[in-house]
Design an enzyme around this catalytic site. Structure first.
Site, PDB file in Angstrom:
ATOM      1  CG  ASP A   1      -0.221   0.073   2.530  1.00  0.00           C
ATOM      2  OD1 ASP A   1       0.998  -0.190   2.567  1.00  0.00           O
ATOM      3  OD2 ASP A   1      -0.864   0.394   3.537  1.00  0.00           O
ATOM      4  CD  GLN A   2       5.311   0.892   2.199  1.00  0.00           C
ATOM      5  OE1 GLN A   2       6.201   0.414   1.498  1.00  0.00           O
ATOM      6  NE2 GLN A   2       5.379   0.910   3.523  1.00  0.00           N
TER       7      GLN A   2
END
Length: 131
Positions: free
Chosen positions: A107-108
Site C-alpha cells: 500500500d505504498q
C-alpha cells in the site's frame, strides 16, 4: 542453375513473451506502475541529473495508504485492489511528464517530482495531492 534453401518461422509470440517478461520484471502487476526496482533506478538517475547546472531539482515522496489492511480485511481484496488503482490514478493526475509514480510496496507509493523552482512549487504540489 541457382538453388536456394531456407526456412521461415514466425517468432512474434516469442518476442511478445520476452517483452512481457521484461515489462513485468520492472512494473507492478496490479497498477502497471513502475515497481520499487525501477523507482530506485529512476531516483538514482534524477540525483545524477540534478548535479548538472540548471537541471531540475528532484523531490522524492513516500506515500502510505493509512488503514489499508483494515479495508482489505473488512471489504475484501478485490475492493482493496480497486482502492489502490484509484489512488494510483489520483496521484498520476498530479504529475508532469518526466515525473515518476511507482508502487513500491503493498500500500505504498513512491513519487519523484522534478521541480525547476522547488521552493515555489513543492508546497503547491503537496497541497494538490491533499485536495
Amino acid at each position: 542453375m541457382v538453388r536456394v534453401i531456407g526456412a521461415l518461422s514466425d517468432v512474434t509470440e516469442i518476442k511478445t513473451a520476452e517483452e512481457r517478461i521484461l515489462h513485468d520484471a520492472i512494473h507492478d502487476n496490479l497498477t502497471g506502475l513502475p515497481n520499487r526496482e525501477l523507482f530506485l533506478d529512476r531516483l538514482g538517475a534524477a540525483i545524477v541529473q540534478a548535479a548538472r547546472s540548471g537541471a531540475p531539482t528532484p523531490a522524492a515522496l513516500a506515500i502510505d495508504v493509512d488503514r489499508f489492511k483494515e479495508v482489505n480485511d473488512a471489504l475484501g481484496m478485490a475492493f482493496g485492489d480497486s482502492a489502490l488503482l484509484a489512488v494510483a490514478r489520483r496521484l498520476g493526475r498530479e504529475l508532469k511528464p518526466g515525473d515518476t509514480l511507482a508502487r513500491i510496496g503493498g500500500d505504498q507509493f513512491g513519487v519523484i517530482v522534478l521541480f525547476d523552482d522547488i521552493d515555489a512549487e513543492l508546497e503547491r504540489f503537496v497541497a494538490s495531492l491533499k485536495g
